[in-house]
Design a protein around this motif. Structure first.
Motif, PDB file in Angstrom:
ATOM      1  N   TYR A 320       0.882  -1.296   0.000  1.00  0.00           N
ATOM      2  CA  TYR A 320      -0.061  -0.011   0.026  1.00  0.00           C
ATOM      3  C   TYR A 320       0.924   1.221   0.086  1.00  0.00           C
ATOM      4  O   TYR A 320       2.065   1.305   0.690  1.00  0.00           O
ATOM      5  N   ARG A 321       0.349   2.329  -0.754  1.00  0.00           N
ATOM      6  CA  ARG A 321       1.180   3.531  -0.660  1.00  0.00           C
ATOM      7  C   ARG A 321       0.038   4.609  -0.485  1.00  0.00           C
ATOM      8  O   ARG A 321      -1.139   4.782  -0.750  1.00  0.00           O
ATOM      9  N   SER A 322       0.686   5.772   0.034  1.00  0.00           N
ATOM     10  CA  SER A 322       0.094   7.164   0.520  1.00  0.00           C
ATOM     11  C   SER A 322       0.959   8.185   0.141  1.00  0.00           C
ATOM     12  O   SER A 322       2.045   8.083   0.221  1.00  0.00           O
ATOM     13  N   SER A 323       0.464   9.414  -0.307  1.00  0.00           N
ATOM     14  CA  SER A 323       1.278  10.599  -0.565  1.00  0.00           C
ATOM     15  C   SER A 323       1.396  11.010   0.730  1.00  0.00           C
ATOM     16  O   SER A 323       2.245  12.321   0.977  1.00  0.00           O
ATOM     17  N   GLU A 324       0.682  10.826   1.929  1.00  0.00           N
ATOM     18  CA  GLU A 324       0.943  11.378   3.203  1.00  0.00           C
ATOM     19  C   GLU A 324       1.006  10.377   4.313  1.00  0.00           C
ATOM     20  O   GLU A 324       0.425   9.337   4.070  1.00  0.00           O
ATOM     21  N   LYS A 325       1.570  10.605   5.447  1.00  0.00           N
ATOM     22  CA  LYS A 325       1.919   9.988   6.402  1.00  0.00           C
ATOM     23  C   LYS A 325       0.459   9.154   6.967  1.00  0.00           C
ATOM     24  O   LYS A 325       0.322   8.095   7.186  1.00  0.00           O
ATOM     25  N   PHE A 326      -0.609   9.967   7.201  1.00  0.00           N
ATOM     26  CA  PHE A 326      -1.892   9.643   7.579  1.00  0.00           C
ATOM     27  C   PHE A 326      -2.706   9.741   6.656  1.00  0.00           C
ATOM     28  O   PHE A 326      -4.153   9.646   7.071  1.00  0.00           O
TER      29      PHE A 326
END
Length: 527
Positions: A320-326
């Protein structure tokens, strides 16, 4: 809990306290073994202990019936290198650190409770390690005494105030060695593969000052100690209790045994062995160990670990990947990754991203790792500035440079360079980048060069810098008059004049003009 532990630790050594006066007590204990007489002592109170380390202990031993002196020695702490030889446990290390603070005057105590804890920490390291006691100048061992006779021990702190530190005396006689019993059988309780080991010691507790717990697992013959500090008996419970928690693996039988250590550091026999099997499989999340760019351009590789004991329980992984930590995590793999694959390459990474690795176990057990930060290493320079132009105001001697703006999200600014020739060294006009696509340069009136070459580069926040732009040349008009010639002398007669002069020292002079006027005239005329 804190007060209970204070009571427990205090009970271990308070039995040996020999009262000197209301202010200070000295702990003195002596015991014959098969070969020697062992003696140990110390003050209660760190202030007294600090004073004792600056002085010498005088130890005397008398045959009690005849009061004949049979042994006399002065005892002081050894050098640090010698003391360090006997540091064998975490408790020993605490004692050594407090000792160094005491002799260095660095032990700052803020409250009586804190002093009590430091005092207990100091003495506890001495209980199980007689060799350390001797190295710190708090113990002595004597061979060759007649064990059939009683003895009187006198310990005195030299050059100390006799009203406060009086001579301590103790009688000792040889007693047959006591056969120390083995600790009672251990009780084991397991929950989620965390084992609580309990030793109900009963009568065996009185023979030991501390205990060590050892463990081995199926397939390994040797036992290994698992407690970092010696285990102390909790006398608050009926039957005298020791307790220790331990995490075991999910495979094989784990075996435990307990051994006691007395006041002199001598061990007794081992307890009977107690065994326990794994009580629960702990499914753990993956542990990301490496996130970095690959040799492929703009690609990111993610690697992770899972304990070997859980490999046969794995069904696969998701990334999984996100551009923000949360921020919201989006799955990057279209199909579940095999259970044998522990790396994943993201070929379309974000410049800054947060990754999570999800492990899928049997029976649909899912564990996801914490977010791990990753950033692409920026090595790409912005485009070079184009359409560089220059305008010179001859009156103010100000050069205005302008160029087309570079479109780059990571642009930090522009750097302007100048030189006095196309192949000359290029110098920075300003140390800092300018953020505007223009700049002004004021030329000195003493500037002797007729041409100046300018270049511009663009730079991003990763310090990547573009190539130089095409140069622009500024031609400076010559507005400085030449140096005046020098009239040296004149030769004349009644028909003509010969005028002699030195030419102008300036370069580029194309002619010299000779003028004259009559006396009283205002205007000059050329000859």
């Amino acid at each position: 809990m804190k007060n209970s532990l204070l009571k427990i630790l205090f009970a271990v050594y308070s039995f040996y306290a020999f009262q000197i006066n209301a202010q200070d007590s000295v702990f003195v204990h002596a015991q014959f073994d098969q070969e020697s007489l062992k003696i140990r002592w110390s003050f209660s109170g760190l202030e007294a202990m600090q004073m004792a380390f600056d002085r010498t202990w005088q130890l005397k031993i008398y045959e009690d019936e005849e009061s004949m002196l049979v042994h006399e020695i002065n005892v002081r702490p050894k050098e640090n290198a010698e003391i360090l030889r006997f540091i064998t446990s975490a408790s020993d290390s605490v004692t050594y650190e407090i000792y160094n603070d005491l002799i260095g005057g660095n032990l700052l105590l803020e409250s009586p409770d804190q002093e009590a804890w430091f005092e207990l920490g100091f003495y506890f390291g001495l209980f199980d390690n007689f060799e350390l006691s001797k190295a710190l100048g708090l113990g002595h061992e004597i061979n060759g005494l007649d064990k059939t006779r009683p003895y009187r021990i006198e310990i005195n702190l030299q050059d100390a105030n006799p009203a406060r530190f009086r001579v301590a005396k103790k009688k000792v006689i040889y007693q047959d060695p006591v056969i120390r019993p083995k600790p009672d059988l251990l009780s084991l309780e397991c929950n989620d593969n965390v084992v609580t080991v309990t030793g109900l010691l009963n009568e065996s507790a009185q023979y030991y000052s501390s205990f060590d717990l050892e463990r081995t697992v199926q397939g390994i013959d040797s036992f290994k100690q698992i407690n970092r500090r010696p285990l102390i008996v909790n006398y608050a419970y009926e039957g005298s209790l020791i307790s220790q928690r331990d995490t075991i693996s999910g495979e094989g039988t784990t075996r435990y045994r307990l051994i006691g250590k007395d006041f002199w550091g001598d061990y007794g026999p081992y307890s009977d062995i107690a065994s326990i099997d794994p009580c629960h499989i702990t499914y753990v999340p993956p542990y990301p160990v490496l996130i970095k760019e690959t040799e492929e351009p703009e690609s990111m590789v993610i690697s992770w670990l899972i304990p070997d004991s859980l490999h046969n329980l794995l069904a696969g992984f998701n990334i999984y990947r996100s551009s923000e930590k949360f921020g919201r995590q989006e799955k990057q793999n279209s199909v579940i990754l095999p259970a044998t694959q522990f790396t994943f390459i993201d070929r379309n990474p974000l410049s800054v991203a947060y990754y999570q690795v999800e492990a899928i176990y049997e029976k649909n057990k899912v564990k996801r790792s914490l977010s791990v930060h990753a950033a692409l290493l920026d090595t790409k320079a912005p485009a070079k500035p184009a359409n560089l132009q220059a305008h010179l105001d001859t009156n103010s001697r100000v050069v205005t440079l302008k160029w087309d703006e570079v479109k780059d999200n990571d642009l930090k600014g522009y750097r302007v360079f100048f030189a006095h020739g196309p192949e000359s060294a290029r110098l920075l006009l300003n140390n800092l980048e300018t953020t505007n696509p223009f700049i002004h340069d004021t030329l000195s009136k003493n500037h002797l060069h007729q041409k100046i070459y300018y270049w511009v580069t663009s730079r991003d926040f990763s310090q990547n810098e573009s190539f130089y732009s095409d140069s622009v040349i500024v031609t400076i008009p010559d507005i400085i008059p030449p140096a005046a010639p020098h009239l040296t002398h004149i030769v004349s007669d009644e028909h003509y004049l010969d005028v002699y002069y030195d030419r102008s020292a300036s370069t580029g002079v194309i002619m010299h003009l000779l003028q004259k006027r009559r006396r009283g005239d205002l205007d000059w005329t050329s000859i």
